[in-house]
Structure formats: structure tokens, C-alpha cells
Design a protein around this motif. Structure first.
Motif, short mmCIF file in Angstrom:
data_model
loop_
_atom_site.label_atom_id
_atom_site.label_comp_id
_atom_site.label_asym_id
_atom_site.label_seq_id
_atom_site.Cartn_x
_atom_site.Cartn_y
_atom_site.Cartn_z
N PHE A 148 0.82 -1.22 0.00
CA PHE A 148 0.00 0.00 0.00
C PHE A 148 0.85 1.26 0.00
CE2 PHE A 148 -1.91 3.43 2.55
CZ PHE A 148 -3.09 3.66 1.85
N VAL A 155 -9.86 -0.39 5.51
CA VAL A 155 -10.47 -0.88 4.26
C VAL A 155 -11.41 -2.05 4.54
CG1 VAL A 155 -9.98 -1.93 2.02
CG2 VAL A 155 -8.54 -0.06 2.86
N THR A 189 -7.75 -1.53 -1.66
CA THR A 189 -6.45 -1.10 -1.13
C THR A 189 -5.56 -0.57 -2.25
OG1 THR A 189 -6.56 -2.64 0.72
CG2 THR A 189 -4.38 -1.86 0.09
#
Length: 306
Positions: free
Chosen positions: A11, A120, A164
Motif C-alpha cells: 500500500f 479498508v 487497497t
């Protein structure tokens, strides 16, 4: 600007890449130490560490930033600002205060909703219609700092993996935008209303609960894809459901107990409604369409799943 970047998982990589491409001087990259990973327990560097190595950036991997020595080393970098994205270590006040403009964080939710470790997944599980990214000026609290910029995106139909990746790209572009003109994105305090916390996902949560509605079970499937993977067990074997569709939404299927298959296509009764698995994975096997899996291992109507 002279920057330290602090991040660990995939990420965080798009933000580091975007800062590098924008021409900022990256004095150091901080990431969590290499750790044993996967079945072989081979020690592996983080995704951020790998990217930094590939681009010739200096990497530091302290286990903690609490010591006076680590804090002095950080202060000696003479930073304009530090950028943090899913780093995974607590930043002591001395670290927060060292850069001239403090520390900015890329957080994967619309704050103050879903402060914490798993924004998320929690947004998907809660059925939120949208989520997003907040560029936040960090303080000593848990994602409580003032906000500089918010980006939004719909959540509908997306897995945690899909979402994500999308949020990582949005956050990277937003961070470059903010750094181009810090004065134009003055920090604003978070609202006092609407605070929720995104607790870290426990692996036990990934066991599918067919006693809840089919809509909620399908959310569970998406929230835990790709990891840890929503699953049921049959004859002591674990089966992951990677994708599913809701059928009979809102209806209680007559004569069907929750967790029992309604047909030979792995349509599973919930409470109410039912889900039909469309993509699956057996333990130790590759992912495949459910129809393909069922040709090799049939699960007939009336089978109770645990």
C-alpha cells in the motif's frame, strides 16, 4: 523538499514512488525489519524496502523508534517533512517534532471514520457506500491529527485487495498535491462526531458465519480477499470463497437451514437469503472458478458446512 519516507506494505509503495518521481530529496526510507514469511519462513524484506533498494535509496529498519539513539539519528537527517504510509510502528513525540513541517500520514479512510489498523476491511464489512484517503498531519493520538486533504471512492463490489490498490494510488497523487503547496492545504481538525475504530483483523473473523444475512456474508468474502481469505470447513478441509454472489436476498429459503447447500452449485443458505460461490480455493491449491473446483470435488445439495 527533504523527506524521510516511512512505510512497509505494498500500500505504501505508490506514495514513495510518486514522491521520488516528483523530485523530492528522500534522505532516508524507514521500513519494518525483514521477517520470516510464508510457509518456508524465509526472511523477506518489506515491499517498501525492496522498492527503495531497487532505486538506490538508503533504508533504515529499526525495531523501535523509542531509543534516544534512534531519535537522534532521525533528527540528524535535517528533514523538511516526514511522510508516513502504513509504517506499523508508533512514532514518539520526538520523531513527530523533528521535521520542520512535522509528519504527514496517508490513511485509508475518510476520517474520523475508521481510525486504526484495518480501515479498508472494516468499511467493506460495515457496508459503507464510499471510503477514501485522508492526508493527515500526525499527532500523538491514533489517527486523530488534523486533515489536509480527503479523497473519496465508492466501495461497491470491490474486494479489500482491489480497494487497497485503488486507495494507494489515490493517496500517492494526493500526497504529491499537498506537498506541492502545503500552505494551500491548511490542516483542519477532525469532526468530533462520527468517530469509529478499525480494529486489526483477527484470523478467526474470516470463518464464514451463515447465521447472518447473505448480504453480510458476501461482504465478509470481499473484506477478507486476498487475506486472510473467508472460509468454511467440510470434512476437516478448509475451503476459501474468494468471490460470491447474493441470491434470494432478504428471503428465508423454505426448509433450508443456514450453512446448508441448496443445490450442487454451492448455493449456501444464510439468514436470510443465500450466497453462491463463484471463485474458490482449496487448501494448498490454486484459486479457480467454483464450477471447476466442484467438477473435481462435488459438494451436493443438503451438505452442511461449518
Amino acid at each position: 523538499m527533504r523527506i524521510a519516507f516511512m512505510g512497509t506494505p505494498p500500500f505504501a509503495v505508490p506514495t514513495l514512488a510518486a514522491l521520488h518521481a516528483a523530485g523530492h530529496e528522500i534522505a532516508a526510507v524507514y521500513s519494518q525489519p525483514p521477517r520470516p514469511a510464508q510457509r518456508g519462513k524465509k526472511v523477506q524484506q518489506s515491499a517498501v524496502h525492496d522498492w527503495a533498494d531497487a532505486h538506490g535509496l538508503p533504508v533504515r529498519t529499526p525495531k523501535s523508534l523509542k531509543s534516544a539513539e534512534e531519535q537522534a539519528a532521525f533528527a540528524a537527517l535535517n528533514l523538511d517533512i516526514a511522510i508516513v504510509a502504513a509504517y506499523g510502528l508508533i512514532l514518539p513525540q520526538a520523531i513527530l517534532d523533528a521535521p520542520r513541517a512535522g509528519c504527514l500520514n496517508v490513511h485509508g479512510s475518510i476520517l474520523p471514520r475508521w481510525r486504526g489498523a484495518a480501515p479498508v476491511q472494516r468499511a467493506i464489512l460495515a457496508g459503507d457506500a464510499e471510503t477514501g484517503v485522508t492526508i493527515m498531519q500526525m499527532d500523538a493520538g491514533l489517527d486523530t491529527g488534523a486533515m489536509r486533504l480527503i479523497g473519496r471512492t465508492p466501495t461497491g463490489g470491490k474486494t479489500a485487495g482491489d480497494l487497497t490498490d485503488e486507495l494507494a494510488g489515490i493517496g500517492a497523487a494526493m500526497m504529491v498535491q499537498v506537498l506541492n503547496n502545503l500552505a494551500a492545504f491548511a490542516p483542519e481538525p477532525q469532526p468530533e462526531d462520527g468517530v469509529t475504530y478499525a480494529a486489526k483483523i483477527d484470523k478467526s473473523e474470516a470463518r464464514l458465519d451463515f447465521l447472518v444475512s447473505a448480504v453480510q456474508v458476501e461482504r465478509q468474502v470481499r473484506a477478507f480477499n486476498p487475506v486472510p481469505g473467508a472460509f468454511f470447513e467440510l470434512e476437516s478441509e478448509r475451503y476459501k470463497i474468494l468471490a460470491a454472489e447474493v441470491v434470494h436476498p432478504g428471503e428465508t429459503v423454505a426448509g433450508a437451514a443456514p450453512g446448508v447447500t441448496l443445490d450442487d452449485a454451492l448455493t449456501i443458505a444464510c439468514n436470510p437469503g443465500a450466497i453462491r460461490a463463484t471463485r474458490m480455493q482449496r487448501a494448498g491449491k490454486p484459486a479457480m472458478d467454483a464450477a471447476e473446483l466442484l467438477r473435481g470435488r462435488g459438494i451436493p445439495a443438503g451438505t452442511r458446512l461449518a
